[in-house]
Write an enzyme that holds these catalytic residues in place. Structure first.
Site, short mmCIF file in Angstrom:
data_model
loop_
_atom_site.label_atom_id
_atom_site.label_comp_id
_atom_site.label_asym_id
_atom_site.label_seq_id
_atom_site.Cartn_x
_atom_site.Cartn_y
_atom_site.Cartn_z
N CYS B 83 -11.35 5.25 4.53
CA CYS B 83 -11.32 3.37 4.73
C CYS B 83 -11.98 2.88 3.39
O CYS B 83 -12.41 1.05 3.02
CB CYS B 83 -10.53 2.70 5.92
SG CYS B 83 -8.96 2.99 6.25
N HIS B 333 -3.76 -4.53 5.60
CA HIS B 333 -4.59 -3.68 5.03
C HIS B 333 -4.46 -1.79 3.78
O HIS B 333 -3.48 -0.74 4.35
CB HIS B 333 -5.47 -2.80 6.17
CG HIS B 333 -5.98 -1.82 6.06
ND1 HIS B 333 -6.75 -1.24 4.86
CD2 HIS B 333 -6.61 -0.46 7.24
CE1 HIS B 333 -7.83 -0.43 5.28
NE2 HIS B 333 -7.78 0.08 6.71
#
Lengths: 386, 386
Positions: B83, B333
């Site tokens: 991430c 996200h």
């Protein structure tokens, strides 16, 4: 840009390492790389890592490398660019040192192809690496994909399946002396020509094996090279080239524009021409691809690659020795490791320490092509700084 | 190192884009990015691309980007770092310009989380992103993984689930004004506290949604910035930090060493301290992670993040506004895009053009943490060159 050199290189044997995971292969390559730094290097001197990994897809590759090598105190970036991953990882490491941000960078390439994290077979995995909208419906996994190009190349050029077989014979011959190679046995042109067809025009001996393995190099800025060796190998040029993904958008199937672009960029940066190259590691995932690449890299004129083959110029001892390591064909091809392992071979060649040493080699070229023939990376190394 | 600035930025709306593929999302973000270059830019001026992509795994990402944007004439490298992919892609683009190899670099981040190439569900995919030997047997997909940390954090610090809920309420409130945000509705602390549990201590409103989207920035060397804008946003610092993968090897579960390392590197490069930061986009994949990150980034003292929350200092108008965009929690996200989208938000903030504008903001910080809490990337931007 400030100059960058390789000051150490190492690799594992390539092969079917069913008994080793990627967490074993990475430290093995790293340990040999460090041991090959003439004046030694401590882990604390490594400031950043670029990691080329394509197929293993086992967790977070960058974090796994950092953990496995106990290098959690420095940044680790994973680079992925299909079968050009290895040389692109080196390119990124070189740019990072040139920026001034780091003086010493480790580049590792590693992959486990013979077992994947998903326990999928290699071909299940290979299918998933294809774009689902553009490639997958056409069944263009690597052999089929490259076969389209080589079929047309054999149609338009005087090259034949015999010339392809002669490339395989040469790479198997070179691999005989390479203790790291996966396929250390000689074959004959006749054997290659009667082998089972994998994807026409490729028979079994036209294809690289599936391999596990890892390779590593340590790059250093010119300012600090002397700390590590008196025989550095300079990275004179790096280049990366792209192309369209879909084959119906490729205007000429008999050349790989990514290779032409990558080689042009690397040659321009190096201030060298193809004639300056003494030894090359060329991406022979399939024998016909090695032939086309002779032309794309400027070692042969258009449709004249077969002449190098007929003259045995591509052997060690010839005018342009190609794949003295055995190449992907016989040394093996763990994709993320392949480009880094090519630079390991050239590091040894340009220091006069290779198994199949090319006499007086001063300039070497490493070449990858990958994906749906859509990306290529070229690295030019030299024992001469400029 | 020579200085590098962002001269244009764009992003798609984040959300469930079932009607759009990654080949649609990339050009949408690129088009807006180019349109936001004040003095204009032609495609031929872009010299290289770094592409952050994590989850889509659809073919050869770098080649697909090159093809989709008709940028096959220049190099495209894919960077993947869990991430932290987005901000690490920016870091690589910055280093490349600093090297002198390129003056103008495009950085794109994109991911399709809501549909994957394999047609696997998100959680099937998420399982496969875990290391098969170390994480997978423990079931440590992201919520479980971060929940271990936050459970301990809630035990050792005065922070409570109410403070976590107040972070969610704040991020949903900020998202109300953001037309690109996925979850544009307000919630209350009470709603958050009674929401279904996802992985204790995280309820539904403690978790980022699953999102599709893309973001892009154009980076330029200081030598050429004037061609593109009179209001550049300077990249003052980039940092990447790692940690061990297995939780049993983490010596303290209440802090994320990768964030501390990445922030230290970026701050050192920038010559700035946490006190200099006027606005930050912090990786709130889970609300408790935003709290811990206040401390790791130096915005709060150890175990005192809750004080910022109670004082509403984390709102726009407070002393350290966090996630004026809505953050991962409410903006969404898509992992590869997230870090790049954070820099899009800060680009607007530092030019005084954001929806939730922080008055007089001159320094902004973007932060990602990912993988098994094993990697973090931090980017520090400023309207001031030095």
């Amino acid at each position: 840009m400030r100059n960058v050199a390789i000051v150490g290189a190492g690799m594992t044997a390539f092969g079917e390492h069913f008994d080793l995971g990627i967490k074993d292969l990475i430290p093995m390559a790293y340990a040999e790389c460090v041991a090959n730094v003439d004046k030694g290097i401590s882990k604390s001197e490594v400031q950043a890592v670029w990691f080329g990994e394509l197929t293993t897809t086992d967790g977070s590759p960058a974090a796994i490398l950092a953990d496995t090598l106990d290098l959690t105190g420095i940044p680790v970036t994973r680079v992925e660019n299909a079968c050009a991953t290895g040389n692109d990882a080196i390119r990124n490491g070189v740019l990072a040192i040139a920026s001034g941000a780091y003086d010493v960078v480790l580049v590792v390439g590693a992959d486990k192809v013979r077992e994947t994290a998903t326990n999928a077979t290699f071909w299940e995995w290979a299918g998933l690496t294809r774009d689902t909208a553009w490639d997958y419906p056409l069944g263009l996994v690597a052999p089929a994909n490259f076969a389209l190009h080589v079929t047309r190349y054999l149609h338009e050029s005087p090259a034949t399946k015999e010339h392809m077989a002669m490339v395989a014979v040469k790479n198997h011959f070179h691999a005989l002396n390479n203790p790291k190679a996966q396929l250390r046995f000689e074959i004959t042109v006749e054997q290659a020509l009667v082998a089972p067809i994998i994807a026409d025009p490729f028979g079994l001996y036209d294809c690289t094996p599936q391999s596990d393995g890892a390779a590593a190099v340590i790059l250093a800025a010119e300012d600090v090279v002397d700390r590590y060796t008196d025989s550095p190998v300079w990275v004179r040029g790096v280049g990366l080239g792209m192309d369209r993904v879909m084959h119906q958008h490729k205007s000429d199937m008999t050349t790989f524009p990514p290779t032409v672009r990558a080689a042009k960029a690397a040659m321009s940066m190096a201030g060298l021409t193809p004639r300056d190259v003494d030894v090359a590691e060329v991406h022979d995932c399939f024998t016909g691809v090695e032939l086309i690449s002779y032309e794309d890299l400027g070692f042969a004129s258009r449709f004249e690659a077969y002449k190098l083959v007929e003259g045995r110029e591509h052997y060690v001892g010839g005018s342009i020795p190609i794949n003295p390591s055995g190449g992907l064909k016989a040394k093996g091809h763990p994709p993320g490791a392949t480009g880094v392992a090519q630079c390991y071979e050239l590091f040894n060649q340009l220091r006069g320490e290779a198994e199949n040493q090319v006499d007086g080699a001063r300039v070497g070229l490493a070449h990858n092509i990958g994906g749906p023939t859509a990306v290529s990376a070229v690295t030019i190394l030299s024992s001469d700084k400029s």
